[in-house]
Structures are given as C-alpha cells and as structure tokens.
Design an enzyme around this catalytic site. Structure first.
Site, mmCIF file in Angstrom:
data_model
loop_
_atom_site.group_PDB
_atom_site.id
_atom_site.type_symbol
_atom_site.label_atom_id
_atom_site.label_comp_id
_atom_site.label_asym_id
_atom_site.label_seq_id
_atom_site.Cartn_x
_atom_site.Cartn_y
_atom_site.Cartn_z
ATOM 1 N N GLU A 46 -1.934 -9.407 -1.435
ATOM 2 C CA GLU A 46 -3.393 -9.563 -1.379
ATOM 3 C C GLU A 46 -4.006 -9.453 -2.774
ATOM 4 O O GLU A 46 -4.976 -10.156 -3.092
ATOM 5 C CB GLU A 46 -3.990 -8.535 -0.430
ATOM 6 C CG GLU A 46 -3.663 -8.820 1.037
ATOM 7 C CD GLU A 46 -4.230 -7.780 1.977
ATOM 8 O OE1 GLU A 46 -5.042 -8.146 2.832
ATOM 9 O OE2 GLU A 46 -3.848 -6.596 1.850
ATOM 10 N N ALA A 86 0.823 -1.205 0.000
ATOM 11 C CA ALA A 86 0.000 0.000 0.000
ATOM 12 C C ALA A 86 0.857 1.254 0.000
ATOM 13 O O ALA A 86 2.039 1.233 0.331
ATOM 14 C CB ALA A 86 -0.913 0.004 1.227
#
Length: 622
Positions: A105, A63
């Site tokens: 993810e 992220a």
C-alpha cells in the site's frame, strides 16, 4: 531513540530508507519517520524528487500486526500514504524482496514503482480476517482492474515482479542495481524528464475503463464465494469484494472511508482476533521457549527403518519433499514390497510419472551400514510388535551420537524407550496425525533429557514436509479431538440431537464431521451454535488438562495443533482461544453445570479454570 527511517539528499533526490529489521514492518515509529522524512524533503528547495527504499532484503513486509490489538495510533497508515501520494514532487518506490500488506500500500501511494526481479508483491490481509485498510482496495483496482485485484486480495498470495509489471502494478523490473536505478529515475522525473509530474494512483483509470467487465468480475467473485462453504463463512472475503466494488462506484476519498470502516469492523471481530492469534501462535510453536537458543534444522537425509504402512508413508512424504531417504528392511523381498508401497502412495497423490520417478530416485534401500550419513533415523515398527525396545537399543549403539534417533511409537512412553539407549539426548518421538504423506500435523516429543538439537530436528522435519510441527509429549491432538467427539456421542446418547444434525453443525463451524459415514441434516443456524458448544467445551477442558500435565508448554500450542490436524477451524482460533474469547468464567460455569448433570468424567473443569478465573487472568498467565 534513532528513527527507523533514514533521510539523506543525493544530487537533488531525497533518499528515504526504511531501516526496521527484520522485515521493515510499518510500525508507528516507521510511519512517523516516513511522515517527517516526506515533510522535510518536500520543504527542502534543493530536493526535486523522493526515492523510498527498504534496507536489507525487503522493501516492507507489512504492518506490525501486534498494533492491531488496540485502536490505531496516528499517523495511521492511510494518513501517511495519502500524504506521500499528495506530495508535489515525484516519489519513486524501489521494491526489493517483500512488499506485502501495508508495504505494498505504501508503494501504491508512490507515483512510480520499480521492482527487483525477486520482489514479491501482495495484499494478504484476508488471511488475518481483515481487508487492506490503507488504500489497497481502492488504488489496486484502479491500476489493474477488478479481476486481478480480487485474485490478489482474496487469495492473499503474492505475485512476482514480472507479473506485477505485466499487469501495470509496477512500472519496471530492474535487473541491475535497484537503489541506483530508483534514484536515477527519481532525479530524471524531478528534472522534468519522462513525464515527471506526480502520477497518482488515485487518479488512475486503466482498471475502471470497462464498468461492465469490472462488475462481471465482482459478480463472479461473489458467486464463487457463495459456492464454497469453507470460505463463505469467513467475513473478510465478503468485505474485500464490497470494497473493491466501491472503487468503481464511489469517489476515491469516499472509497477510502468505506474501506477503513470495513477494516475497523473486522479488526474488532472475533474471526480476525482468532486469526491474528493463530498467526502469532504458529510462529511461537515453530520456535518454542525450550529451543530459544536453537534454530530448528531440517534433516537433509533420513533413514526409515521398516517399510510397512507407516514407514512407507514417511518415506513417500520425505522423498516427495525432496529429502534423500535410506529405507531399511530385513531382506530384499521386504525392501521391494516397501518400495512398491511408497511408489503407490506417491502416484496416488496426483503426481506426474516424472515426479514419481524423481522422488523414487531419492530413495535407496539399505542395510544397517547404509544409515551412515543420515541426519535423522526413524524407527517405524508397529507398537504391538514388541520389538521396538530392542531395535532402538541396537540402532542407538550402531549410530552413536551423530544422527537423531526417532520413533513413531505412541506406546510404550518415550521415557521407557529411552532408558536403555546410549544417547538418550538424541532420541525423540514423531507422531503424525494421520499417514505421514497426508498429515497436516507432526507432534514432536522428547523426554526431559532430550536435547534441543534433537527436538529442533523434529520441528525442522515438519517444516521440510510442509506441515505444522509442535512440541508435545505425550501427543495431545488425538486426545483433545477425542474429547470433542465424546461430547458429540453423549449428545446423541442423551437424545439431544441426531448424528446427522451434529455433523451438519460441526461442518458448518469448520470442524469436519463428528461421525464418519453419516450424512448431514438441515439444521437452523441458532441450533447449530447450540450443538457445537459441547464439543468446544470438551476440547477446551481436555486441552486445559494437557496443560496441567505439562504435555505442552502453552495453550497457544494446543490451538495450533488442533487447527493443523483439522479438528478446529482456523477462524475459530483453536479451542483454548475459543474458551478465552467466550470468557473463562462462563466456560467454567458451563463445565460445572454439565459435570453435575452429565457426570464428571468429561466435564469436571481442569484445575486451571478456577485459578485463572479467581485472578482475572488468561491462558498466557500460566
């Protein structure tokens, strides 16, 4: 503005490439680009399958952490990844380099995964006080079981592509052209080959086959966490275990919601805010503004002048880290004694005889002439010897403008030592917090005339030795840590607590013990908080004084130094962050009250407090 996600169709395969240098972080722009690319590919009748790749060296390193400072923007990570997993056409991820955090993810939401041999796959969110928040705790254990998923998430350490293949996290490791192989597999799947229907991780059951084994792994993880006080006081590991258990006990969508709730609660917690602060502060300390145009370079060969305890420790640290060392002593007898010290230090670190021998082979004894070819030469005589000035002047003349010349001296100050040198721009101070072979912190100092290349060499040495380096002159860690201990001593002297009680409070907070050789008392949690507070106040105040004196350029550098030397817990963010989280107005008021009741010497607030409080600002505004 061009999208950081590129889409083109090749022979029926939608090639989706994340192109967001330097590490393809999953920013809001990347997430929007992925959403649109998948939408367009699924709607295109010519497309039979999708392939997701990363441009450059990485698939995606996770992220954009700065986005965690506020509420998440849509599309959220989980929203995008669920959309990818729900795609009616096969989606294949081609993983090169790092697939970390949100990057992994994303890959787990794809239907098939291929990896290059050098790929690294991990979920390091716990190091930021978080849980994976986009399906990581739900998809991973469904694929590889609780034990491996717990290991991946509780350590935060990535696994290799081969390990991931063995566990079933990826479907294959590609020795050849990863992109071409990924496209080829996607095309074959899209045309109905290799069982081409989308195979969703949410439907995987391999890791859930034996509930008893799953729950036993959960129970072991909880017991191990409880038995480790340093980890038990962290919030995120407990929530990771809860969420992974949820993969077994809850329907998939309910588990996702449970995971996201845990993520959001942790994101707003003080621990996570502190850990995110440290994440950015350490990167800033590694490339300070003074060196913005210079890349710190580690020396390949260092000269160590003097083989006493400090010099032997430095030689052991450097040789143990793989650097070539030239050890200079006044004669052969002193040199042999110095080598024996180094060897004893290396052996005492738990190295095998072979590793000790390899390190010792990197150390050569030398006279003056043998220092040629060194990138860095470090003078290590004791401060009280009175010989430093003459020795440094002689070395400066001998070495010329080539190597960086450094001293371990804490006194006299660097300006005085630099004055007679022929090349003061190549002169720096190196201050290890403890013996160099065991230190976690190296403070690199320089005069106003010190060159960026010389300072960068000091920071490069710290990195090569596996420790945190910061620019500080004079060194700050011992002074700030000393203020905390002075506060503890005052508490005892005034009868506010015993040494044992303060030790217990400090150890419970993660600051070690205030009093060496003294045990721990049984102290209630509420009292611990009260006993810790004076030490934190004193350290924050001392740090503010160091800022006022220009010893460091940023408050965050002080936080990094105090964490690296073990004087403040990482999850506390450092004393300056702690003060800001408490509220600078509140801290200033407590300092003023203590200055009135306890005396000004330790408690008179540093001048920045009044200025920042008046203007509603923080340390970053200085």
């Amino acid at each position: 503005m061009a999208s950081p996600v590129k889409l083109n169709v090749l022979d029926g395969v939608a090639r989706i490439v994340i192109d967001a240098p330097p590490v393809n972080a999953q920013s809001i722009a990347v997430r929007r680009g992925l959403w649109e690319a998948v939408r367009m590919a699924e709607a295109d009748p010519k497309v039979v399958a999708l392939a997701i790749l990363g441009a450059g060296r990485n698939f995606s390193a996770g992220a954009e952490i700065s986005e965690f400072e506020g509420p998440g923007q849509e599309p959220w990570f989980g929203t995008v990844y669920n959309r990818i997993e729900a795609c009616t056409k096969p989606v294949v991820a081609g993983i090169a380099g790092a697939a970390l955090g949100g990057g992994l993810e994303l890959a787990l939401a794809c239907h098939f995964r291929l990896a290059a041999p050098g790929a690294r796959l991990g979920l390091p969110e716990v190091t930021l006080g978080l849980v994976p928040g986009a399906g990581g705790t739900q998809r991973t254990p469904r694929l590889i079981g609780a034990e491996a998923a717990l290991r991946l998430m509780l350590t935060g350490q990535p696994m290799s592509a081969k390990s991931a293949e063995k566990l079933g996290l990826v479907d294959g490791v590609v020795e050849g052209d990863l992109a071409e192989t990924t496209l080829a597999l996607a095309r074959e799947l899209g045309q109905g080959g290799s069982g081409g229907a989308p195979r969703r991780s949410r439907d995987a059951r391999a890791g859930l086959e034996d509930p008893q084994v799953f729950e036993a792994a959960i129970a072991r993880a909880r017991a191990e966490l409880k038995a480790d006080p340093a980890r038990a006081r962290l919030e995120a590991p407990h929530r990771v275990i809860d969420c992974i258990e949820g993969a077994l006990l809850l329907p998939f969508d309910t588990g996702l919601a449970y995971e996201l709730d845990a993520f959001e609660e942790l994101r707003e917690s003080r621990q996570s805010a502190a850990l995110r602060h440290v994440f950015f502060a350490e990167r800033s300390a590694a490339r300070p503004a003074r060196l913005v145009a210079t890349r710190p370079e580690a020396p390949g060969r260092i000269g160590v002048v003097g083989g006493g305890a400090p010099g032997a420790a430095l030689a052991a640290a450097a040789a143990g880290a793989g650097l070539d060392v030239r050890l200079m002593e006044q004669d052969e007898a002193h040199l042999e004694a110095a080598r024996a010290r180094v060897e004893a230090l290396l052996a005492g670190e738990g190295r095998t005889p072979e590793a000790v021998g390899a390190a010792m082979a990197r150390i050569a004894g030398t006279g003056d002439e043998g220092l040629e070819g060194c990138d860095l030469v470090v003078e290590t005589l004791p401060d009280e010897s009175g010989l430093k000035g003459d020795l440094l002047a002689r070395l400066s003349e001998l070495l010329g403008a080539g190597p960086v010349l450094a001293t371990l001296a804490r006194s006299p100050d660097l300006s005085e030592l630099a004055r007679p040198l022929e090349h003061p721009a190549r002169f720096i101070g190196l201050r290890f917090f403890g013996p160099a072979h065991r230190a976690g912190l190296l403070e690199v100092g320089g005069t106003e005339g010190a060159g960026a290349a010389a300072l960068g060499c000091g920071l490069g040495l710290a990195k090569a030795l596996g420790m945190q380096g910061v620019l500080a002159e004079p060194p700050v860690a011992a002074l700030v840590a000393g203020a905390g201990k002075a506060a503890a001593e005052e508490q005892v002297a005034r009868g506010e607590a015993s040494r044992e009680e303060i030790n217990a409070a400090w150890a419970g907070f993660g600051m070690g013990r205030a009093f060496a050789g003294v045990g721990l008392a049984d102290v209630a949690g509420w009292k611990r908080a009260a006993l810790i507070r004076p030490g934190c106040l004193a350290m924050a105040n001392a740090g503010a004084l160091m800022l006022a004196q220009g010893a460091v350029a940023e408050a965050a550098t002080l936080d990094v130094a105090m964490i690296a030397c073990g004087a403040f817990p990482r999850e506390g963010g450092g004393p300056m962050h702690w003060a800001e989280a408490e509220g600078l107005a509140k801290v200033e008021a407590e300092l003023l009250a203590r200055a009135e009741s306890h005396g000004a010497a330790l408690w008179e607030p540093a001048p920045q407090f009044a200025e920042l409080v008046k203007n509603g600002q923080g340390w970053g505004d200085l």
